[in-house]
Design an enzyme around this catalytic site. Sequence first.
Site, PDB file in Angstrom:
ATOM      1  N   CYS A   2     -11.158 -15.964  -8.776  1.00  0.00           N
ATOM      2  CA  CYS A   2     -10.105 -15.121  -8.215  1.00  0.00           C
ATOM      3  C   CYS A   2     -10.520 -13.681  -8.468  1.00  0.00           C
ATOM      4  O   CYS A   2     -10.441 -13.188  -9.596  1.00  0.00           O
ATOM      5  CB  CYS A   2      -8.752 -15.419  -8.864  1.00  0.00           C
ATOM      6  SG  CYS A   2      -7.429 -14.308  -8.317  1.00  0.00           S
ATOM      7  N   GLU A 107      -9.709 -14.888  -0.836  1.00  0.00           N
ATOM      8  CA  GLU A 107     -11.037 -15.502  -0.932  1.00  0.00           C
ATOM      9  C   GLU A 107     -11.758 -15.274   0.383  1.00  0.00           C
ATOM     10  O   GLU A 107     -11.134 -14.985   1.410  1.00  0.00           O
ATOM     11  CB  GLU A 107     -10.944 -16.991  -1.236  1.00  0.00           C
ATOM     12  CG  GLU A 107     -10.531 -17.324  -2.657  1.00  0.00           C
ATOM     13  CD  GLU A 107     -11.515 -16.875  -3.714  1.00  0.00           C
ATOM     14  OE1 GLU A 107     -12.625 -16.405  -3.349  1.00  0.00           O
ATOM     15  OE2 GLU A 107     -11.195 -16.977  -4.907  1.00  0.00           O
TER      16      GLU A 107
END
Length: 231
Positions: A2, A107
């Site tokens: 992340c 992402e």
Amino acid sequence: MCGRFTLQSPSDALAELFEWGLPDDLSPSYNVAPTQAIPVFRQSPRDASPEVIRMRWGLIPFFAKDSWVSKGAPMINARSETVAEKPFFRQAFRRRRCLVPADGFLEWKRIGKTKQPYHITMADARPFAMAGLWEQWQSPTGELIQSCTILTTPANDLVSQIHDRMPAILHPQDHELWTNVKVQDRNLLQPLLQPFDPAAMTMRPVSMRVNNARNNVPECLADQAPPTVGG
């Protein structure tokens, strides 16, 4: 992994999820990046009372050497599967756990020669808490820096379409257990760190603006059709 997330929810939605209160200076963030100061919820190391403070995103272990820190090596993520054993994280896992509020994370998926960003959120757009760890490091000059890292799990069936990892998202009923400084039993803590239910989440391609960490405007999250291979 992340490496970017968002926190743009209105204060009332955040207050409903985090009953500890909110920072006075909280403003919408559309592209939160490593090394930035982010709000973190934890139990106070002084008296175990709930508090929210800002910490640098990118954990600096309390035993780190100044030379290691100066190289820009702070860790933004820790793998939940091994965090209880790794020397960099194991003491924080036992005693210094926290919640990192968010309402989405980003992402990238490689499509041809392009890396297309995707914004992953809850299907109902509600904010959520990512499991975190925090540390306090003292520089040779005496400066105290509090920093944090976000734990990750294997990706669920939704996120695995673009990446193999995702942040460890906690259910609201587990917030108190995760932050409780008296709880140190990994057998109670480790089961909380599971891939989140993909049926409760959604994702969509967003603007390439988020590729630049200096951009922090609503347009970062504008819908964008992903490129076609060969197009």
